[in-house]
Design a protein around this motif. Sequence first.
Motif, short mmCIF file in Angstrom:
data_model
loop_
_atom_site.label_atom_id
_atom_site.label_comp_id
_atom_site.label_asym_id
_atom_site.label_seq_id
_atom_site.Cartn_x
_atom_site.Cartn_y
_atom_site.Cartn_z
N SER A 1 0.65 -1.20 -0.08
CA SER A 1 0.04 -0.02 -0.08
C SER A 1 0.69 1.45 -0.08
O SER A 1 1.27 1.82 1.05
CB SER A 1 -0.89 -0.08 1.26
N THR A 2 1.14 1.74 -1.31
CA THR A 2 1.99 2.83 -1.23
C THR A 2 1.29 4.14 -1.06
O THR A 2 0.20 4.18 -1.42
CB THR A 2 2.76 3.29 -2.71
N PRO A 3 1.41 4.93 0.01
CA PRO A 3 0.81 6.32 0.27
C PRO A 3 0.72 7.21 -1.22
O PRO A 3 1.35 7.21 -1.89
CB PRO A 3 1.56 6.85 1.38
N GLU A 4 -0.58 7.64 -1.29
CA GLU A 4 -0.75 8.55 -2.13
C GLU A 4 -0.06 9.78 -2.18
O GLU A 4 0.07 10.32 -0.88
CB GLU A 4 -2.28 8.94 -2.29
N VAL A 5 0.36 10.41 -3.15
CA VAL A 5 1.16 11.71 -3.13
C VAL A 5 0.15 12.70 -3.23
O VAL A 5 -0.75 12.77 -4.13
CB VAL A 5 2.06 11.50 -4.17
N SER A 6 0.24 13.82 -2.40
CA SER A 6 -0.80 14.88 -2.41
C SER A 6 -0.51 15.66 -3.71
O SER A 6 0.41 15.71 -4.07
CB SER A 6 -0.82 15.48 -1.25
N GLU A 7 -1.62 16.55 -3.83
CA GLU A 7 -1.49 17.39 -5.30
C GLU A 7 -0.47 18.31 -4.84
O GLU A 7 0.18 18.59 -5.66
CB GLU A 7 -2.89 17.81 -5.51
N SER A 8 -0.47 18.99 -3.41
CA SER A 8 0.50 20.00 -3.54
C SER A 8 1.90 19.91 -3.62
O SER A 8 2.74 20.55 -3.68
CB SER A 8 0.01 20.73 -2.02
N ASP A 9 2.18 18.46 -3.76
CA ASP A 9 3.31 18.08 -3.62
C ASP A 9 4.29 18.46 -4.88
O ASP A 9 3.79 18.56 -5.77
CB ASP A 9 3.61 16.61 -3.37
N ALA A 10 5.47 18.68 -4.63
CA ALA A 10 6.54 19.26 -5.47
C ALA A 10 6.40 18.21 -6.65
O ALA A 10 6.37 18.63 -7.97
CB ALA A 10 7.89 19.28 -5.07
N THR A 11 6.51 17.07 -6.38
CA THR A 11 6.61 16.09 -7.39
C THR A 11 5.37 16.11 -8.28
O THR A 11 5.54 15.71 -9.65
CB THR A 11 6.82 14.51 -6.94
N ALA A 12 4.41 16.14 -7.69
CA ALA A 12 3.14 16.27 -8.58
C ALA A 12 3.07 17.29 -9.23
O ALA A 12 2.56 17.08 -10.56
CB ALA A 12 1.76 16.00 -7.72
N THR A 13 3.48 18.24 -8.96
CA THR A 13 3.55 19.59 -10.04
C THR A 13 4.64 19.65 -11.00
O THR A 13 4.87 20.66 -11.76
CB THR A 13 3.50 20.86 -9.19
N GLY A 14 5.41 18.57 -11.01
CA GLY A 14 6.31 18.50 -11.94
C GLY A 14 7.53 19.16 -11.72
O GLY A 14 8.76 19.15 -12.20
N GLU A 15 7.54 19.58 -10.45
CA GLU A 15 8.85 20.44 -9.93
C GLU A 15 9.79 19.55 -9.60
O GLU A 15 9.72 18.62 -8.70
CB GLU A 15 8.35 21.60 -8.78
N GLU A 16 10.89 19.64 -9.86
CA GLU A 16 12.01 18.90 -9.49
C GLU A 16 12.62 18.83 -7.98
O GLU A 16 12.67 20.21 -7.39
CB GLU A 16 13.35 18.78 -10.30
N ALA A 17 12.98 17.92 -7.39
CA ALA A 17 13.24 18.07 -6.01
C ALA A 17 14.28 16.98 -5.77
O ALA A 17 14.72 15.85 -6.09
CB ALA A 17 12.14 17.66 -5.15
N THR A 18 15.39 17.51 -4.81
CA THR A 18 16.39 16.80 -4.53
C THR A 18 16.24 16.56 -2.91
O THR A 18 16.37 17.49 -2.16
CB THR A 18 17.83 17.39 -4.89
N LEU A 19 16.28 15.41 -2.63
CA LEU A 19 16.32 14.99 -1.06
C LEU A 19 17.65 14.85 -0.58
O LEU A 19 18.36 14.04 -1.33
CB LEU A 19 15.37 13.76 -0.77
N ASN A 20 18.04 15.43 0.39
CA ASN A 20 19.37 14.93 1.17
C ASN A 20 19.15 14.17 2.25
O ASN A 20 18.40 14.65 3.14
CB ASN A 20 20.21 16.36 1.61
N VAL A 21 19.75 13.08 2.22
CA VAL A 21 19.39 12.20 3.42
C VAL A 21 20.55 11.90 4.12
O VAL A 21 21.70 11.32 3.30
CB VAL A 21 18.87 10.64 2.88
N LEU A 22 20.66 12.45 5.46
CA LEU A 22 21.88 11.70 6.38
C LEU A 22 21.48 10.32 6.82
O LEU A 22 20.46 10.37 7.78
CB LEU A 22 22.16 12.82 7.33
N ALA A 23 22.32 9.32 6.46
CA ALA A 23 22.01 8.08 7.17
C ALA A 23 23.16 7.39 7.75
O ALA A 23 24.37 7.59 7.22
CB ALA A 23 21.44 7.21 6.08
N ALA A 24 22.89 6.56 8.54
CA ALA A 24 23.90 5.73 9.27
C ALA A 24 24.61 4.64 8.34
O ALA A 24 23.83 4.18 7.37
CB ALA A 24 23.27 4.86 10.67
N ALA A 25 25.88 4.58 8.29
CA ALA A 25 26.61 3.93 7.48
C ALA A 25 26.09 2.51 7.15
O ALA A 25 25.97 1.87 6.06
CB ALA A 25 27.86 3.86 7.63
N SER A 26 25.62 1.94 8.29
CA SER A 26 25.12 0.64 8.44
C SER A 26 23.72 0.45 7.42
O SER A 26 23.60 -0.82 6.99
CB SER A 26 24.85 -0.11 9.67
#
Lengths: 275, 275, 221, 221, 240
Positions: free
Chosen positions: E1-26
């Motif tokens: 069950s993939t959550p629905e992407v809301s209309e206001s979201d950047a991706t939905a409007t075609g706007e490009e977005a880059t997510l920066n994720v800080l994550a533990a090496a493991s």
Amino acid sequence: MTITKPVNNVRPRPTLSAGIPSSAIVVAVLAGAFFVLPFIALLAGITWSDLPELLTSRSALDALWLSLRTASAATAICIVFGVPLALVLARSNFPGRTLMRSVVLVPLVIPPVVAGIVLTEAFGRRGLIGEQLSALGIDIAFTTAAVVLAQTFVSLPFMVTTLESHLASSGEHYERVALSLGSSKWRTFWTVTLPLLRPGLVSGVVLTFARALGEFGATITFAGSLQGTTRTMPLEIYLAREADPDAAVALSLVLILIAVLVIAVAYFRPKHPHR
Amino acid sequence: MTITKPVNNVRPRPTLSAGIPSSAIVVAVLAGAFFVLPFIALLAGITWSDLPELLTSRSALDALWLSLRTASAATAICIVFGVPLALVLARSNFPGRTLMRSVVLVPLVIPPVVAGIVLTEAFGRRGLIGEQLSALGIDIAFTTAAVVLAQTFVSLPFMVTTLESHLASSGEHYERVALSLGSSKWRTFWTVTLPLLRPGLVSGVVLTFARALGEFGATITFAGSLQGTTRTMPLEIYLAREADPDAAVALSLVLILIAVLVIAVAYFRPKHPHR
Amino acid sequence: MTSMQHSGLTVDITVAQRKVNVAFSVPHGEVLALVGPNGSGKTTTLMALAGWLMPDVGKAKLDGTVLFDCPDPTRKPHKWLPAHQRGIGYLSQDHHLFPHLSAVDNIMYGMDRADITGRRARRAKAEEWLDRIGLAGYGKRKPHQLSGGQAQRVAIARVLASGPRLVLLDEPLAALDVKAAPAIRNLLTEVLRDLTVILVTHHQDDIVALADEVYHIIPQR
Amino acid sequence: MTSMQHSGLTVDITVAQRKVNVAFSVPHGEVLALVGPNGSGKTTTLMALAGWLMPDVGKAKLDGTVLFDCPDPTRKPHKWLPAHQRGIGYLSQDHHLFPHLSAVDNIMYGMDRADITGRRARRAKAEEWLDRIGLAGYGKRKPHQLSGGQAQRVAIARVLASGPRLVLLDEPLAALDVKAAPAIRNLLTEVLRDLTVILVTHHQDDIVALADEVYHIIPQR
Amino acid sequence: STPEVSESDATATGEEATLNVLAAASLQKSLEEISEEFTAQHPDVTIDFNFAGSATLVHNLDSGSPADILASADELNMDKAEQAHLIDADTRTLFASNTLVGIVPVDNPAQVSNLQEATANGVNLVICAPQVPCGALSQRLAEAVGVNLQPASEEQQVVDVLGKVRSGQADAGLVYATDAGLAPNEVSTFEIEGADEELNYYPIARTANSEHPDVAETFIEFVKSDTGRSILEAHGFTTP
Ligand SMILES: Nc1ncnc2c1ncn2[C@@H]1O[C@H](COP(=O)(O)OP(=O)(O)OP(=O)(O)O)[C@@H](O)[C@H]1O
Ligand SMILES: Nc1ncnc2c1ncn2[C@@H]1O[C@H](COP(=O)(O)OP(=O)(O)OP(=O)(O)O)[C@@H](O)[C@H]1O
Ligand code: MOO
Ligand SMILES: [Mg+2]
Ligand SMILES: [Mg+2]
């Protein structure tokens, strides 16, 4: 003009320095600031009231003492190994000299953690040589000797490079003169080569000792981390940082003080240096 | 005895080397083995068939390219900053010279991660200088510029120490002669001091570049680890190690090859060196 | 020359630690031979004039310009013109040819001061000098590829080619062979004609051939 | 000396690149003056004999011992005695006093070979040498604290004190003052009496006072 | 069950977005796989990772590293980030957990098959230092089981423990189950009784200064979705 009578009670004026272009001085001041500012930031970041407790904790003292012993031992080994190696690289002409010179510098360029892996593959319990040693009952894994080995491995390149460039730029005139006075190669080495190499040795020792003192990655990978046996100051500092970055900075201050002391001693010059 | 006619088509015999004591050669061979064995262990540990894929992965290529650019930039800055700084340390006599010399060496002795913390406290967004820069819209933390800054900080001591010991041991005779021929300090610096400093510069560049290339701790702390922007080879290698130590060793091989290349170029000497 | 005060060189120097104490003057355009036993202070005197060493007490004036004025050994000098602004050519006892430059480049080094502009003009001038010192064809050699006497001659040419107002020569002819010595002596006679010169030498021949006056340093014990 | 083959020195040397080609012999106990214009190969010859430079082709024999034998420029020499085993004392044109040793320590350096044992005996002997060269009291000075002529004299003493079988002197008197030169010349006459010597000089006085024979190098062009 | 992407979201409007994720090496392998799935569904989103130790990540975040998401390997470091208001506490959630296992080299030279044997004299046991999460966990577990650990070395990171057993330097070690799975041909695993009671939890949160808060939260949802969970489990994590 009357002839002034000689003045004997006055320190003689030194021969004049040839001088430094003023633009070079400006750049030097800028560069100096580049070093001094982080250093001030470091001092500013220290909670001085926590310091005494932090520095006199059992684990910190153990780490400090271990670091001093191992870094000194590694430096001594680097002198014993580095001087002959530099001599051979600078003054003989065997084939493969450039290759040898590059191999000697490899530990400098590989990340210390990889140096640790490589050391394990060579001197570890199942390593190329380690296996033979193990069979003889010599097991250096998790011992202080392993720390010294790791420090020697990563800092020897500094000694060799520094000495080699000094030997190359000083030439061999004095050695030739000594031989022509009947002095053997061995005696010439001790009485001429080595004393004239002094400035190179000083800077080699400073770089080597400092590098050994700061060594972290190869040590933890090859020797492990146990209080009193293999946990040197950098390892202690990294561990402290997990809980409290300020403590790490404060502990580093001790390393810095040691370094400053070593440097001051190393650069101490006799009153009348020969040029 | 008849006079032999001159031979012109033969490479002239060089002036003889003063020679090296044979015991020094023995130690040098031992010391050489100490370096060569881990190196062989390293080569033996590489799974050659995996290599092409590993080395041509997008992330490895990004890291490699980034490392080359940043290490070269850091080395260039180290030359520009290091030469004047070494000149001032070696040839002027201002009060606090020993202190300055020690401060310059501090980055050498503190563990790289602490160097990263200190750099953050100085040049980070909330740092002593970083704050002012931030106000001007310049934000260097977590950019490629931050990587160069970190590498410069940890490797400049090598340049300064190496150059200073060369300047100290070569004296200022030739500079004096140049001044007496009417040459300005500035011209003397470019036409006499710098060319004569060549062996020191070579070894300084080699040490600096190698150290910058291998830099890990200060980079990850001050600049982060972002593919293509701040994730240099050592950071890439460190990540690879998590999953697969063999891959880490194999990637290190690339660093080693670069280092060997740089060293070969740096030590390339013109045919007729002046002694 | 009538007015010694305004033209030529006046010197008065004390270097206590070396037991050196000299005072003399050289009229403009004349050659003074500075003689005295080994260790009497000849080189020390020249070094002070060249600006390589600061005397404890001393003053020197060249053609109306004060080179230095050090009245008090414990204080900074009143005046101390740096070496490259003195217009003095100094041939030191060890010639110190630049090891990284060829013979011809060594000779060209000081030509800035001699106001010879243009690289080609300088090179032509330097080749001319090589010819005058009997070393035509040796221009490309590095100093370590020259014999002792050859290097000494290049050093002489280097100093003379730099167009100094005052020339200090410390045993310029010591290493020269029986033919070169008189030849170079002739060259010096010609070149030094209008210059103020101090010549250190241990040889009577040089004094006879070159000097207008002689100053004997008597060592203090 | 009757048997030149077995006693004294025979030399035949070619160094093609320097256009040097000499062949001569010196009977045991005699002084040969080696003269010739600058660049004719005097220093080159001495360097080859001292073991600092390998000739392309050449052979030298001292008192029956072959010093070197290089018949073929493209091959290794048949024989090449290293410098420190030749028993030869070489005063080079630049004296190269050890900069880290005092005058007295410089003089003591070669006494191993002269078979003077014991630190005190050596020091006494060195002080005696200082006295002979007119520098009593200068023993503690480092080379850079000596004048040109003083350093030159210490270098002479250093070579002579090392007890060589063959002495090579490259312009030993060049830097000496008018008083010291004859004094050192006398000293040399005395010390060199029973030694085989090659003396490079440009001065007739030296030849007259010291040499038994003269070898003129005529440069090849 | 993939959550629905809301209309206001950047991706939905075609706007490009880059997510920066800080994550533990493991988390490297699993998060990279998850992000591949995610970007396949959201082609306008690019995800850049910054992998490091958790303490370093918090330091980086604190000193201004561009970031939309923080995924740490322990709660302690996430707590620090929360106290410093670096993350949006409302978005903080646990998405995975890890258990400790014992490992030995495949040839098992010291014949170790349980924790008791691993603490015997003459056995080179390596564990994490008590100052780091896996070490703290090891300590708790040992107390629970009632053994006295006498390690030859207390490592700073799990990889260092794994590395030493892998190379045969050490005879036994305690690591996370996920790490043990990284070297199946070089180490054998033994279960530790009671280990499933002592868990290490992985929290994830959106940062306070995220430039794409909606996309970031969408990604967090995706990590917790079935797709995300199955990938995490494939790498040896347990999921809530
Ligand atoms: N750096 C120094 N420190 C102390 N004394 C020195 C130093 N340099 C030279 N001297 C002494 O100063 C005196 C004068 O030396 P100087 O070199 O001026 O002599 P000189 O007249 O040029 O002699 P020479 O004819 O031998 O070249 C000598 O006694 C010498 O030993
Ligand atoms: N390293 C070298 N390479 C090439 N040629 C050289 C080298 N050294 C010297 N020469 C040349 O070899 C020749 C012989 O030089 P040498 O030094 O033996 O002369 P010399 O007789 O001692 O002269 P002087 O009286 O000037 O000391 C000279 O023409 C010199 O230029
Ligand atoms: O992923 Mo960690 O913070 O190195 O245990
Ligand atoms: Mg003199
Ligand atoms: Mg000569």
